[in-house]
Design a protein around this motif. Sequence first.
Motif, mmCIF file in Angstrom:
data_model
loop_
_atom_site.group_PDB
_atom_site.id
_atom_site.type_symbol
_atom_site.label_atom_id
_atom_site.label_comp_id
_atom_site.label_asym_id
_atom_site.label_seq_id
_atom_site.Cartn_x
_atom_site.Cartn_y
_atom_site.Cartn_z
ATOM 1 N N ILE B 5 14.274 -2.302 -1.004
ATOM 2 C CA ILE B 5 13.037 -2.739 -1.649
ATOM 3 C C ILE B 5 12.196 -3.570 -0.667
ATOM 4 C CG2 ILE B 5 12.073 -4.163 -3.507
ATOM 5 C CD1 ILE B 5 14.403 -3.305 -5.249
ATOM 6 N N THR B 6 12.868 -4.472 0.039
ATOM 7 C CA THR B 6 12.153 -5.279 1.036
ATOM 8 C C THR B 6 11.502 -4.380 2.082
ATOM 9 O OG1 THR B 6 13.903 -6.890 0.699
ATOM 10 C CG2 THR B 6 12.421 -7.284 2.536
ATOM 11 N N LEU B 8 10.428 -1.286 1.703
ATOM 12 C CA LEU B 8 9.238 -0.629 1.139
ATOM 13 C C LEU B 8 8.030 -1.564 1.216
ATOM 14 C CD1 LEU B 8 10.745 0.979 -2.107
ATOM 15 C CD2 LEU B 8 10.400 2.073 0.091
ATOM 16 N N VAL B 9 8.276 -2.842 0.943
ATOM 17 C CA VAL B 9 7.190 -3.822 1.012
ATOM 18 C C VAL B 9 6.755 -4.039 2.463
ATOM 19 C CG1 VAL B 9 6.550 -6.214 0.518
ATOM 20 C CG2 VAL B 9 7.974 -4.972 -1.091
ATOM 21 N N GLU B 10 7.737 -4.130 3.362
ATOM 22 C CA GLU B 10 7.424 -4.392 4.775
ATOM 23 C C GLU B 10 6.603 -3.263 5.389
ATOM 24 O OE1 GLU B 10 11.302 -7.032 6.042
ATOM 25 O OE2 GLU B 10 11.035 -5.054 6.931
ATOM 26 N N VAL B 11 6.964 -2.014 5.030
ATOM 27 C CA VAL B 11 6.225 -0.878 5.587
ATOM 28 C C VAL B 11 4.763 -0.964 5.168
ATOM 29 C CG1 VAL B 11 5.933 1.636 5.443
ATOM 30 C CG2 VAL B 11 8.184 0.674 5.866
ATOM 31 N N THR B 13 3.060 -3.627 4.293
ATOM 32 C CA THR B 13 2.429 -4.772 4.952
ATOM 33 C C THR B 13 2.120 -4.474 6.421
ATOM 34 O OG1 THR B 13 3.892 -6.043 3.537
ATOM 35 C CG2 THR B 13 2.639 -7.280 5.136
ATOM 36 N N PHE B 65 -1.224 -2.055 -2.986
ATOM 37 C CA PHE B 65 0.232 -1.928 -2.984
ATOM 38 C C PHE B 65 0.709 -1.087 -4.165
ATOM 39 C CE2 PHE B 65 4.532 -3.360 -4.056
ATOM 40 C CZ PHE B 65 5.153 -3.052 -2.860
ATOM 41 N N GLU B 66 0.115 -1.284 -5.333
ATOM 42 C CA GLU B 66 0.512 -0.530 -6.526
ATOM 43 C C GLU B 66 0.250 0.959 -6.344
ATOM 44 O OE1 GLU B 66 -0.957 -3.412 -6.535
ATOM 45 O OE2 GLU B 66 0.076 -4.717 -7.971
ATOM 46 N N TYR B 68 0.008 2.624 -3.466
ATOM 47 C CA TYR B 68 0.980 3.095 -2.469
ATOM 48 C C TYR B 68 2.338 3.303 -3.118
ATOM 49 C CZ TYR B 68 4.770 1.627 0.815
ATOM 50 O OH TYR B 68 5.957 1.480 1.502
ATOM 51 N N PHE B 69 2.676 2.388 -4.011
ATOM 52 C CA PHE B 69 4.003 2.469 -4.610
ATOM 53 C C PHE B 69 4.136 3.650 -5.569
ATOM 54 C CE2 PHE B 69 8.042 1.087 -6.014
ATOM 55 C CZ PHE B 69 8.520 0.508 -4.867
ATOM 56 N N VAL B 72 5.259 6.385 -3.374
ATOM 57 C CA VAL B 72 6.662 6.223 -2.982
ATOM 58 C C VAL B 72 7.595 6.638 -4.128
ATOM 59 C CG1 VAL B 72 8.404 4.494 -2.380
ATOM 60 C CG2 VAL B 72 6.175 4.440 -1.281
ATOM 61 N N THR B 73 7.281 6.201 -5.341
ATOM 62 C CA THR B 73 8.181 6.518 -6.453
ATOM 63 C C THR B 73 8.126 8.009 -6.799
ATOM 64 O OG1 THR B 73 6.482 5.882 -8.030
ATOM 65 C CG2 THR B 73 8.091 4.231 -7.481
ATOM 66 N N LEU B 75 7.579 10.424 -4.668
ATOM 67 C CA LEU B 75 8.341 11.115 -3.628
ATOM 68 C C LEU B 75 9.836 10.961 -3.867
ATOM 69 C CD1 LEU B 75 6.377 10.168 -0.407
ATOM 70 C CD2 LEU B 75 6.559 12.426 -1.424
#
Lengths: 101, 83
Positions: B5-6, B8-11, B13, B65-66, B68-69, B72-73, B75
């Motif tokens: 999870i971290t 996913l956030v780092e990418v 950012t 971010f939302e 982008y997420f 991700v979800t 995919l």
Amino acid sequence: MPSELEKAMESLIMVFHRYASKDSKNGTLSRRELRDLMENELSGFLKSQKDPAAVDKIMKDLDTNGDGQVDFEEFVSLVVGLSIACEQCYKMQLSTGGKKH
Amino acid sequence: MESAITKLVEVFTKYAGKDKRLGKKDFQKLMETELKNFITNTENNKAVNELKDQIDKDKDGKLTFEEYFCLVTQLATNKYKLQ
């Protein structure tokens, strides 16, 4: 060679799968499997797994189709919630870090 | 799982600009670098822009971010179904 983002996504799938396959219903998490997952995988992010009422509430929130099981799509919304919290935390760290300097 | 999870956030950012959103070039770069094994055609800028417009729910031309997420979800869910 998978990128870090792809590895992270695969690892979420693997975690779900590992816990979902503990009972006879392999594609979904039961309440017990969800609690095990929260206890073992999310102990740094969440404190509520020790509280049965909180586990029940999370289970109820995630189980949008009301079948008493959490499938992968439903599990993903937990990850979304945690990530958004994590991102807000990251922003806060950056802004407080900025103030110090 | 927490490290995933971290990550996913780092990418996000890493590629997002100072306004914490992904512009057209940021998104192209992220796709080319981070998702070339999951998605074909990531070097095709036109296809990438079309995808970006689909995800960009508030149509401001940039991805939060939302947004982008959501990608991700989606995919991850598709990949899970294929396994």
